[in-house]
Design a protein around this motif. Sequence first.
Motif, PDB file in Angstrom:
ATOM      1  N   PRO A 152       0.821  -1.208   0.000  1.00 13.48           N
ATOM      2  CA  PRO A 152       0.000   0.000   0.000  1.00 13.48           C
ATOM      3  C   PRO A 152       0.858   1.263   0.000  1.00 13.48           C
ATOM      4  CG  PRO A 152      -0.721  -1.525   1.707  1.00 13.48           C
ATOM      5  CD  PRO A 152       0.560  -2.060   1.167  1.00 13.48           C
ATOM      6  N   GLY A 153       0.419   2.218  -0.793  1.00 10.00           N
ATOM      7  CA  GLY A 153       1.038   3.541  -0.762  1.00 10.00           C
ATOM      8  C   GLY A 153       2.313   3.674  -1.574  1.00 10.00           C
ATOM      9  N   VAL A 154       2.885   2.554  -2.041  1.00  6.57           N
ATOM     10  CA  VAL A 154       4.074   2.638  -2.886  1.00  6.57           C
ATOM     11  C   VAL A 154       3.588   2.562  -4.332  1.00  6.57           C
ATOM     12  CG1 VAL A 154       6.258   1.553  -3.526  1.00  6.57           C
ATOM     13  CG2 VAL A 154       5.512   1.553  -1.138  1.00  6.57           C
TER      14      VAL A 154
ATOM     15  N   LEU B 186      10.768   2.348   1.629  1.00  5.43           N
ATOM     16  CA  LEU B 186       9.620   2.413   0.710  1.00  5.43           C
ATOM     17  C   LEU B 186       8.328   1.999   1.404  1.00  5.43           C
ATOM     18  CD1 LEU B 186      10.932   0.964  -2.696  1.00  5.43           C
ATOM     19  CD2 LEU B 186       9.969   3.239  -2.324  1.00  5.43           C
ATOM     20  N   VAL B 187       8.424   0.939   2.208  1.00 10.04           N
ATOM     21  CA  VAL B 187       7.219   0.450   2.885  1.00 10.04           C
ATOM     22  C   VAL B 187       6.702   1.494   3.886  1.00 10.04           C
ATOM     23  CG1 VAL B 187       6.328  -1.293   4.491  1.00 10.04           C
ATOM     24  CG2 VAL B 187       7.703  -1.994   2.525  1.00 10.04           C
TER      25      VAL B 187
ATOM     26  N   HIS C 164       7.301   4.750   3.840  1.00  9.03           N
ATOM     27  CA  HIS C 164       6.841   5.864   3.010  1.00  9.03           C
ATOM     28  C   HIS C 164       5.417   5.576   2.512  1.00  9.03           C
ATOM     29  CE1 HIS C 164       6.520   8.486  -0.440  1.00  9.03           C
ATOM     30  NE2 HIS C 164       7.665   9.087  -0.143  1.00  9.03           N
ATOM     31  N   GLY C 165       5.230   4.368   2.019  1.00 12.66           N
ATOM     32  CA  GLY C 165       3.916   3.984   1.506  1.00 12.66           C
ATOM     33  C   GLY C 165       2.858   3.950   2.596  1.00 12.66           C
TER      34      GLY C 165
ATOM     35  N   ASN D  51       6.911   4.431  -8.953  1.00  6.90           N
ATOM     36  CA  ASN D  51       8.058   4.579  -8.049  1.00  6.90           C
ATOM     37  C   ASN D  51       8.748   3.229  -7.841  1.00  6.90           C
ATOM     38  OD1 ASN D  51       9.839   5.665  -6.201  1.00  6.90           O
ATOM     39  ND2 ASN D  51       8.353   5.807  -4.542  1.00  6.90           N
TER      40      ASN D  51
ATOM     41  N   ALA E 180       1.962   7.473   3.256  1.00 12.46           N
ATOM     42  CA  ALA E 180       1.564   8.261   2.083  1.00 12.46           C
ATOM     43  C   ALA E 180       0.065   8.544   2.054  1.00 12.46           C
ATOM     44  CB  ALA E 180       1.992   7.550   0.805  1.00 12.46           C
TER      45      ALA E 180
ATOM     46  N   ASP F  35      11.102   9.889  -7.454  1.00 13.72           N
ATOM     47  CA  ASP F  35       9.748   9.511  -7.838  1.00 13.72           C
ATOM     48  C   ASP F  35       9.413  10.067  -9.211  1.00 13.72           C
ATOM     49  OD1 ASP F  35       7.073   8.863  -8.018  1.00 13.72           O
ATOM     50  OD2 ASP F  35       6.790   9.083  -5.867  1.00 13.72           O
TER      51      ASP F  35
ATOM     52  N   ALA G 235      13.026   8.895  -2.000  1.00 15.56           N
ATOM     53  CA  ALA G 235      13.017   8.158  -3.266  1.00 15.56           C
ATOM     54  C   ALA G 235      12.907   9.108  -4.445  1.00 15.56           C
ATOM     55  CB  ALA G 235      11.843   7.195  -3.287  1.00 15.56           C
TER      56      ALA G 235
END
Lengths: 269, 405
Positions: A101-103, B355-356, B358-359, A107, B362, B392, B390
């Motif tokens: 989720p969210g990535v 990344l995780v 951040h996600g 990206n 997000a 993007d 990152a």
Amino acid sequence: MTAAVSTLEIRNLHVSVETEEGPREILRGVDLTVRKGETHAIMGPNGSGKSTLSYSIAGHPKYTVTGGSITLDGEDVLAMGVDARARAGIFLAMQYPVEIPGVSVSNFLRSSATAVRGEAPKLRTWVKEVKASMEALEMDPAFAERGVNEGFSGGEKKRHEILQMALLKPKIAVLDETDSGLDVDALRIVSGGIEAVRAKGETGILLITHYTRILRYIKPEFVHVMAAGRIVDEGGPELAAVLEDSGYDRYVKAGGATAPAGAGAGAVS
Amino acid sequence: MVVIDATGRPPMASGAVPRPLRSRNPLDHGVPTGREEAWRFTPLRRLRGLLAGPDADGKVSVTVSAPAGVAVEQLDAADPRIGRVLTPADRVAAFAMARAGGATAVTIPAEAALAEPVIVHLHGESPRTAAGAAAGVAYGHLSIEVGPFASATVVLDHTGSATYAGNVEVYVGHGASLTFVSLQDWDAGAVHVGAHAYSIGRDAKLRSFTVTLGGDLVRLNPTVEYRGPGGDAELNGVFFTDAGQHQEHRLLVTHTPRSCRSRVTYKGALRGDAAHSVWIGDVLIEADALDTDTYELNRNLVLTDGARADSVPNLEILTGEIVGAGHASATGRFDDEALFYLQSRGIPPAEARRLVVHGFFAEVIDRIQVVEVRDRIMATVAGRLGETPADDSAEALAGAGPAGA
Ligand SMILES: Nc1ncnc2c1ncn2[C@@H]1O[C@H](COP(=O)(O)OP(=O)(O)OP(=O)(O)O)[C@@H](O)[C@H]1O
Ligand SMILES: [Mg+2]
């Protein structure tokens, strides 16, 4: 100048998983060689160890290799971390791709291409490359903005896996039941994506499948039958046709303890 | 060892939302012992005496930058606008009101449509001394009013260090729309206890973001009340609780008039020894609040052993005629399968974790329209994870394709 060979060699591979009752051996001595440009199919009944083999190649921490070896062009794959294996050229299209989720897909794709290629792809050519690959797989460009596999249908997840394979251009691609859960149209599109990578001749493909229908689109040179953690039969494409008719019964009954004679199915091993 | 509390714990069966005593007189509020429901998670000793209402010996400076047309004034203690929205529900808030000696007021005129945000910068100028003495005590009060049908963004930016008890009252006029960001970006030694009270007018909309990153102890108490039907409150929160930090957010949304909506979404990441987060989400739907629509969510990501997340959603419904009411709370560790997936694409483990996280954030952070604030939060989070942000290319791709969905 000699061309790079790109050979994945699996020798006498034994793999266990940790269960509540202690370690359980799932792969019980697998031998397999996949070279660049070759296409191998591994077929076998549910629970025979096909996903275990693919995860072991990719380095999933849940699977413990207790014996044997995996090498890529002579390099010890088992000594590499998961990410290093991918950078060395191994790709696994997963049976059940994970949601992150969210990535965003864009990206994620760029991060992985940067890691695998060793440098960030130039933005302009990269955008074109992604767009073209998505178009070939009939994926809406809007997918690029969505979270990785987030809310994707089964078929969309599989297209996304093949999109990654197309962009990462692996030396060896393990496709774990990429055909399952696809309707006829999706199967045609996804097969087209795999075929396009295969046609370049730069990738060795290990196609894991339960059914023969994907083999109508992608013709393997080699077919292996897995049962109870072993390769129990091997042959050419004609072996797939035999399996289509007779199923896995005789292998399952044999329990993988003794390998049925592949010769009966016209195997060349 | 990791302690994960309240993972998906169901709400109190009968859903009794506590009704604290409300009074401006600090002495009406008992001195907590730590056993009270409202205080049981808070390490009282680390409040540095705020419960006793000591004289101020520190300073939090207030600087307001506002677009033309916005009135910024200093209210004296007797001004009727103080206490219009907030009646303190605990000793610290009552002392803060009594000792702040007035308030800084920001007034956005009716029907104004602000193109630029109002920035209220609160800077603690009383760091812990070299000798190790606590950061100086300071009190503050902010009063924000958005006139009818106005639309505005207000950012509260807390930096520096102090032992700070600060209240915020936000009065959103009928039909107005306010985006409100409270950023707790304190230095390591700061203590911050605050009551943030929002009053939402008829058909008005509040979109708030409470972002807690710094400080030794931060305890915030956002409350929402509605003055008429059609009110809409979105309470978003993000916290990153590092080793030794205590970050506590206690929310109370009271639906009194009919046809109002509330959405609470708090996400927290915790890391390191004795990192402790507390999220309490109380929602009370009163008997006349027909057609209420509410949902609250708290998700916590525990990044390492030794961190603890307490999460208690609590919903009390006194009418049957509602559109929807629900809540969810989940506390979990890194999804190992997600990390494996990313690494199997060549991404090194540390970047995969970044990344995780951040996600994970997000969903909330991307809603913050103030780009500088959003970028600063992401950069702080990335910095804490020890990585650079990152690269993007999402926008480039979106721009190149026909679909911008
Ligand atoms: N993590 C695990 N813990 C316990 N058992 C496991 C685990 N992973 C796999 N197994 C067991 O190992 C055996 C092989 O599983 P695997 O997923 O490799 O089979 P498969 O051939 O891919 O099956 P399918 O056709 O259903 O995908 C099964 O009996 C399965 O239950
Ligand atoms: Mg499988």
